[in-house]
Design a protein around this motif. Structure first.
Motif, mmCIF file in Angstrom:
data_model
loop_
_atom_site.group_PDB
_atom_site.id
_atom_site.type_symbol
_atom_site.label_atom_id
_atom_site.label_comp_id
_atom_site.label_asym_id
_atom_site.label_seq_id
_atom_site.Cartn_x
_atom_site.Cartn_y
_atom_site.Cartn_z
ATOM 1 N N THR A 161 5.503 10.232 2.066
ATOM 2 C CA THR A 161 4.803 9.291 1.395
ATOM 3 C C THR A 161 4.996 8.088 2.072
ATOM 4 O OG1 THR A 161 6.633 8.444 -0.059
ATOM 5 C CG2 THR A 161 5.016 9.979 -0.878
ATOM 6 N N MET A 162 4.040 7.173 2.279
ATOM 7 C CA MET A 162 3.986 5.910 3.169
ATOM 8 C C MET A 162 3.957 4.738 2.313
ATOM 9 S SD MET A 162 1.742 4.649 6.360
ATOM 10 C CE MET A 162 0.293 4.263 5.333
ATOM 11 N N LYS A 163 4.773 3.566 2.771
ATOM 12 C CA LYS A 163 4.688 2.382 2.072
ATOM 13 C C LYS A 163 4.497 1.162 2.963
ATOM 14 C CE LYS A 163 7.955 0.316 -0.097
ATOM 15 N NZ LYS A 163 9.011 -0.168 -1.318
ATOM 16 N N VAL A 164 3.550 0.661 2.901
ATOM 17 C CA VAL A 164 3.182 -0.567 4.037
ATOM 18 C C VAL A 164 3.358 -1.783 3.032
ATOM 19 C CG1 VAL A 164 2.011 -1.571 5.566
ATOM 20 C CG2 VAL A 164 1.959 0.846 5.246
ATOM 21 N N THR A 165 4.450 -2.640 3.456
ATOM 22 C CA THR A 165 4.709 -3.955 2.563
ATOM 23 C C THR A 165 4.489 -5.042 3.230
ATOM 24 O OG1 THR A 165 6.270 -2.752 1.403
ATOM 25 C CG2 THR A 165 6.281 -4.918 1.110
ATOM 26 N N TYR A 166 3.828 -5.846 2.830
ATOM 27 C CA TYR A 166 3.416 -7.332 3.439
ATOM 28 C C TYR A 166 4.342 -8.446 2.770
ATOM 29 C CZ TYR A 166 1.060 -11.786 4.288
ATOM 30 O OH TYR A 166 0.906 -13.111 4.642
ATOM 31 N N TYR A 167 5.397 -9.137 3.411
ATOM 32 C CA TYR A 167 5.878 -10.194 2.941
ATOM 33 C C TYR A 167 5.644 -11.446 3.340
ATOM 34 C CZ TYR A 167 9.257 -6.136 2.133
ATOM 35 O OH TYR A 167 9.865 -4.929 2.133
ATOM 36 N N LEU A 222 1.026 -1.099 0.072
ATOM 37 C CA LEU A 222 -0.010 0.024 0.057
ATOM 38 C C LEU A 222 0.855 1.330 0.234
ATOM 39 C CD1 LEU A 222 -2.855 1.225 0.351
ATOM 40 C CD2 LEU A 222 -2.473 1.205 2.607
ATOM 41 N N TYR A 223 0.805 2.065 -1.088
ATOM 42 C CA TYR A 223 1.476 3.415 -1.282
ATOM 43 C C TYR A 223 0.655 4.483 -1.081
ATOM 44 C CZ TYR A 223 5.205 6.324 -2.859
ATOM 45 O OH TYR A 223 6.233 7.302 -2.893
ATOM 46 N N LEU A 224 1.035 5.410 -0.255
ATOM 47 C CA LEU A 224 0.036 6.544 -0.284
ATOM 48 C C LEU A 224 0.851 8.002 0.025
ATOM 49 C CD1 LEU A 224 -2.441 5.369 2.558
ATOM 50 C CD2 LEU A 224 -2.930 5.534 0.107
ATOM 51 N N MET A 225 0.300 9.028 -0.781
ATOM 52 C CA MET A 225 0.867 10.382 -0.365
ATOM 53 C C MET A 225 0.193 10.854 0.857
ATOM 54 S SD MET A 225 2.849 11.453 -3.086
ATOM 55 C CE MET A 225 2.828 13.171 -2.916
ATOM 56 N N LEU A 226 1.086 11.427 1.868
ATOM 57 C CA LEU A 226 0.575 11.651 3.087
ATOM 58 C C LEU A 226 0.733 13.360 3.175
ATOM 59 C CD1 LEU A 226 1.924 8.987 5.472
ATOM 60 C CD2 LEU A 226 -0.148 9.064 4.188
ATOM 61 N N ARG A 227 1.832 13.887 2.820
ATOM 62 C CA ARG A 227 2.180 15.461 3.068
ATOM 63 C C ARG A 227 2.755 15.789 1.835
ATOM 64 N NH1 ARG A 227 2.475 16.702 8.763
ATOM 65 N NH2 ARG A 227 3.970 18.444 8.167
ATOM 66 N N PRO A 228 2.387 17.016 1.566
ATOM 67 C CA PRO A 228 1.588 17.959 2.078
ATOM 68 C C PRO A 228 0.115 17.296 2.083
ATOM 69 C CG PRO A 228 2.082 18.996 -0.114
ATOM 70 C CD PRO A 228 2.900 17.905 0.203
ATOM 71 N N VAL A 229 -0.625 17.726 3.195
ATOM 72 C CA VAL A 229 -2.257 17.146 3.202
ATOM 73 C C VAL A 229 -2.953 17.323 1.890
ATOM 74 C CG1 VAL A 229 -4.276 17.474 4.638
ATOM 75 C CG2 VAL A 229 -2.123 17.580 5.712
ATOM 76 N N GLU A 230 -3.049 18.572 1.278
ATOM 77 C CA GLU A 230 -3.591 18.567 0.014
ATOM 78 C C GLU A 230 -3.177 17.668 -1.074
ATOM 79 O OE1 GLU A 230 -0.564 22.024 0.192
ATOM 80 O OE2 GLU A 230 -1.809 20.982 1.736
ATOM 81 N N ALA A 232 7.431 1.897 6.113
ATOM 82 C CA ALA A 232 8.337 2.977 5.519
ATOM 83 C C ALA A 232 7.625 4.495 5.233
ATOM 84 C CB ALA A 232 9.155 2.284 4.334
ATOM 85 N N MET A 233 8.351 5.436 6.107
ATOM 86 C CA MET A 233 7.823 6.734 5.682
ATOM 87 C C MET A 233 8.905 7.427 5.064
ATOM 88 S SD MET A 233 4.678 7.072 7.199
ATOM 89 C CE MET A 233 4.183 8.583 7.726
ATOM 90 N N PHE A 234 8.662 7.944 4.053
ATOM 91 C CA PHE A 234 9.546 8.776 2.925
ATOM 92 C C PHE A 234 9.618 10.068 3.069
ATOM 93 C CE2 PHE A 234 9.026 4.263 1.080
ATOM 94 C CZ PHE A 234 10.159 3.938 0.931
ATOM 95 N N HIS A 235 10.411 10.898 3.411
ATOM 96 C CA HIS A 235 10.603 12.337 3.422
ATOM 97 C C HIS A 235 11.280 12.888 2.613
ATOM 98 C CE1 HIS A 235 9.089 10.888 7.398
ATOM 99 N NE2 HIS A 235 8.418 12.036 7.531
ATOM 100 N N GLN A 236 10.784 13.747 1.729
ATOM 101 C CA GLN A 236 11.491 14.369 0.493
ATOM 102 C C GLN A 236 11.714 15.705 0.806
ATOM 103 O OE1 GLN A 236 8.343 12.313 -0.114
ATOM 104 N NE2 GLN A 236 9.377 10.627 -0.969
ATOM 105 N N PRO A 237 12.687 16.308 -0.165
ATOM 106 C CA PRO A 237 12.883 17.754 0.001
ATOM 107 C C PRO A 237 11.749 18.304 -1.005
ATOM 108 C CG PRO A 237 14.278 16.882 -1.665
ATOM 109 C CD PRO A 237 13.524 15.640 -0.964
ATOM 110 N N LEU A 238 11.659 19.819 -1.169
ATOM 111 C CA LEU A 238 11.079 20.519 -2.000
ATOM 112 C C LEU A 238 11.390 20.206 -3.531
ATOM 113 C CD1 LEU A 238 11.292 24.102 -0.300
ATOM 114 C CD2 LEU A 238 9.203 22.643 -0.507
ATOM 115 N N GLN A 239 10.349 20.079 -4.143
ATOM 116 C CA GLN A 239 10.671 19.718 -5.600
ATOM 117 C C GLN A 239 11.597 20.470 -6.203
ATOM 118 O OE1 GLN A 239 9.213 16.670 -7.061
ATOM 119 N NE2 GLN A 239 8.580 16.186 -5.299
#
Length: 217
Positions: free
Chosen positions: A67-73, A2-10, A160-167
């Motif tokens: 972003t968040m990625k939840v992985t099932y192995y 499951l992969y989701l965009m979390l921030r920014p909230v919009e 996993a919570m991935f934190h990116q810089p400004l584009q």
């Protein structure tokens, strides 16, 4: 996965957010906010450690894209013949990894090429420095190669919570660090969009590390 965009909230597209269990959305929302706080603290500590202003790194992460990625192995009786996640380094700035069910499966590659098991600690997060931080720090912080293996008779879940810089940023060594190093930048400058493009193409063409392209030898 499951992969989701979390921030920014919009940036959230709630069509892809599960409605079951009922607590999922509120739990992920709270977890996202708390993870962002942890990353803010770590970025300040790292900046101080490198001898730059405490807010210097945070300036490059306004809004903290996340972003968040939840992985099932699933378990596999022939675990030695498969791989859960192929070897790679993270392209983002920083990753917070949570071993949801405390089943070991994460490995990091040591300098001698051997793989080392990372044992999960109850209530602890595993922090990965991404390629963006390696370049910004002019190599002071390294992005470690890692992979995931599967267990012969136990399932594993990791978030996993991935934190990116400004584009809009340029991914390049901080000038103040280059000056400290006697004017020697150890990495080329590149726009973040191009940096990510090369990251995904490196996965496709099998290069050892996409960071090799940016290193100055």
């Amino acid at each position: 996965m499951l992969y989701l965009m979390l921030r920014p909230v919009e940036s959230r597209d709630m069509r892809f957010w599960p409605v079951q269990p009922p607590s999922f959305r509120s739990s992920v929302d709270r977890y996202s906010a708390e993870a962002a706080k942890v990353v803010s603290c770590l970025l300040r500590f790292m900046a101080v450690d490198m001898g730059v202003e405490p807010e210097r790194l945070l300036e490059l992460f306004g809004g903290q894209p996340q972003t968040m990625k939840v992985t099932y192995y699933p378990p596999c009786r022939q675990a030695g013949k498969v791989i859960g996640l192929s070897p790679h380094t993270d392209a983002c700035a920083m990753t917070l990894l949570l071993h949801v069910n405390d089943v070991q499966g994460l490995q990091i590659r040591r300098d001698d090429g051997k793989w080392l098991d990372v044992e999960p600690l109850d209530g602890a997060l595993t922090v990965f420095v991404g390629g963006v931080i390696e370049i910004l720090s002019n190599g002071r912080y390294r992005s470690v190669e890692h992979r995931a293996v599967v267990h012969p008779d136990k399932e594993r879940i990791a978030a996993a919570m991935f934190h990116q810089p400004l584009q809009s940023i340029m991914v390049e060594p901080l000038p103040e660090l280059v000056k400290k190093d006697g004017g020697g930048a150890r990495y080329k400058s590149v726009g973040y969009a191009e940096f990510m493009r090369r990251f995904f193409s490196a996965k496709l063409d099998g290069r050892k590390s996409h960071l090799d392209h940016f290193r100055i030898y």
